[in-house]
Design an enzyme around this catalytic site. Sequence first.
Site, PDB file in Angstrom:
ATOM      1  N   LEU A 260      86.054  58.367 -32.134  1.00 36.83           N
ATOM      2  CA  LEU A 260      85.187  58.499 -30.965  1.00 36.83           C
ATOM      3  C   LEU A 260      85.155  57.154 -30.255  1.00 36.83           C
ATOM      4  O   LEU A 260      84.901  56.124 -30.883  1.00 36.83           O
ATOM      5  CB  LEU A 260      83.776  58.920 -31.375  1.00 36.83           C
ATOM      6  CG  LEU A 260      82.805  59.248 -30.238  1.00 36.83           C
ATOM      7  CD1 LEU A 260      81.812  60.321 -30.680  1.00 36.83           C
ATOM      8  CD2 LEU A 260      82.037  58.011 -29.756  1.00 36.83           C
TER       9      LEU A 260
ATOM     10  N   SER B 175      85.960  55.868 -19.047  1.00 35.91           N
ATOM     11  CA  SER B 175      86.284  56.272 -17.673  1.00 35.91           C
ATOM     12  C   SER B 175      87.255  55.312 -17.002  1.00 35.91           C
ATOM     13  O   SER B 175      87.911  55.676 -16.016  1.00 35.91           O
ATOM     14  CB  SER B 175      85.010  56.402 -16.835  1.00 35.91           C
ATOM     15  OG  SER B 175      84.343  55.160 -16.728  1.00 35.91           O
TER      16      SER B 175
ATOM     17  N   ILE C 142      89.498  49.163 -20.533  1.00 32.55           N
ATOM     18  CA  ILE C 142      89.880  49.131 -21.942  1.00 32.55           C
ATOM     19  C   ILE C 142      89.661  50.482 -22.597  1.00 32.55           C
ATOM     20  O   ILE C 142      90.501  50.956 -23.382  1.00 32.55           O
ATOM     21  CB  ILE C 142      89.093  48.038 -22.688  1.00 32.55           C
ATOM     22  CG1 ILE C 142      89.477  46.645 -22.184  1.00 32.55           C
ATOM     23  CG2 ILE C 142      89.330  48.132 -24.190  1.00 32.55           C
ATOM     24  CD1 ILE C 142      88.586  45.529 -22.717  1.00 32.55           C
ATOM     25  N   GLY C 143      88.546  51.132 -22.314  1.00 33.59           N
ATOM     26  CA  GLY C 143      88.247  52.411 -22.943  1.00 33.59           C
ATOM     27  C   GLY C 143      89.267  53.473 -22.597  1.00 33.59           C
ATOM     28  O   GLY C 143      89.731  54.221 -23.459  1.00 33.59           O
TER      29      GLY C 143
ATOM     30  N   TYR D 245      74.065  38.672 -20.303  1.00 30.47           N
ATOM     31  CA  TYR D 245      75.258  39.309 -20.867  1.00 30.47           C
ATOM     32  C   TYR D 245      75.665  38.645 -22.173  1.00 30.47           C
ATOM     33  O   TYR D 245      75.913  39.311 -23.181  1.00 30.47           O
ATOM     34  CB  TYR D 245      76.407  39.245 -19.852  1.00 30.47           C
ATOM     35  CG  TYR D 245      77.706  39.810 -20.365  1.00 30.47           C
ATOM     36  CD1 TYR D 245      77.892  41.189 -20.447  1.00 30.47           C
ATOM     37  CD2 TYR D 245      78.749  38.975 -20.774  1.00 30.47           C
ATOM     38  CE1 TYR D 245      79.084  41.716 -20.927  1.00 30.47           C
ATOM     39  CE2 TYR D 245      79.934  39.491 -21.245  1.00 30.47           C
ATOM     40  CZ  TYR D 245      80.099  40.858 -21.322  1.00 30.47           C
ATOM     41  OH  TYR D 245      81.277  41.373 -21.807  1.00 30.47           O
TER      42      TYR D 245
END
Length: 273
Positions: free
Chosen positions: A7, A12, A15-16, A147
């Site tokens: 998972l 979108s 990297i993902g 961040y």
Amino acid sequence: MSVKTVLITGTSSGIGLATAVAAARDGWHVIATMRDTTKSPALQAAARDAGVSLDVRALDVTDPASVDACLTGLDRLDALVNNAGAGHVGTLEQESVDDVRAVMEVNFFGVLHVTRAALPLLRTSRGRVVTVTSVGGVVGQPFNEAYCAAKFAVEGFMESLAPVAATTGVSVSVVEPGAVASEFVSNVGIDATAPEAAGPYAPALSAYLERTRGAFADAQAPQEVAHTLVDLLNAERPAFRVLTSDRARAFAGTKLKDLDGSAVQGLTRGWVS
């Protein structure tokens, strides 16, 4: 052997997206998640071009109910890749505490929500947790206070969790990219007029933005980071910390051998002067 399931959050773009496609090409069954599935066309097109299929699901990492709904019904999970995150540029005097909390919700608590829900399945499979952090989780950087705080928190949390999870057969790793050519930077929302509203910090912000534009002009491709992540998914003995480029290794290495903090301060002060 049955096909392994991974998972991946935040698929979108960037990297993902690249990791979801690369893992599927490598033979993994990929559950590719994102907060808003109407943003999936680019992912779906990349999967078609690669000749692979993906299980695309909605998952908002900041919403525990969304996390539970996404994982409900899964009978197997061999790996989790925590990739979802959001950049943020700002400094303490010029943003609200709520702004900082929002950064922590996505980049820190979001990772915790998903990892906590996935661990029971990962214990059964003796699987692994892989979390994409950043060199900003090692080296604090100007105008990235919130961040970097979130990424520092993730690194400390995972470094502390790793030996505990290992007692149940689950490995934990963090992956630290440097600058990556993706929509991550544009999503930060800083434009050329930002220094005009920065008050006493205007010269420093101008210098920082100029330096950052140069760094991202030679950024690493998302596909290179994806290759590193897939290697880590398949590793027999995954390392805890993996940096994705020579530049990232050199940058993080400045901190890791900087016992009194002077090397990092000397480096980052040059970004704002």
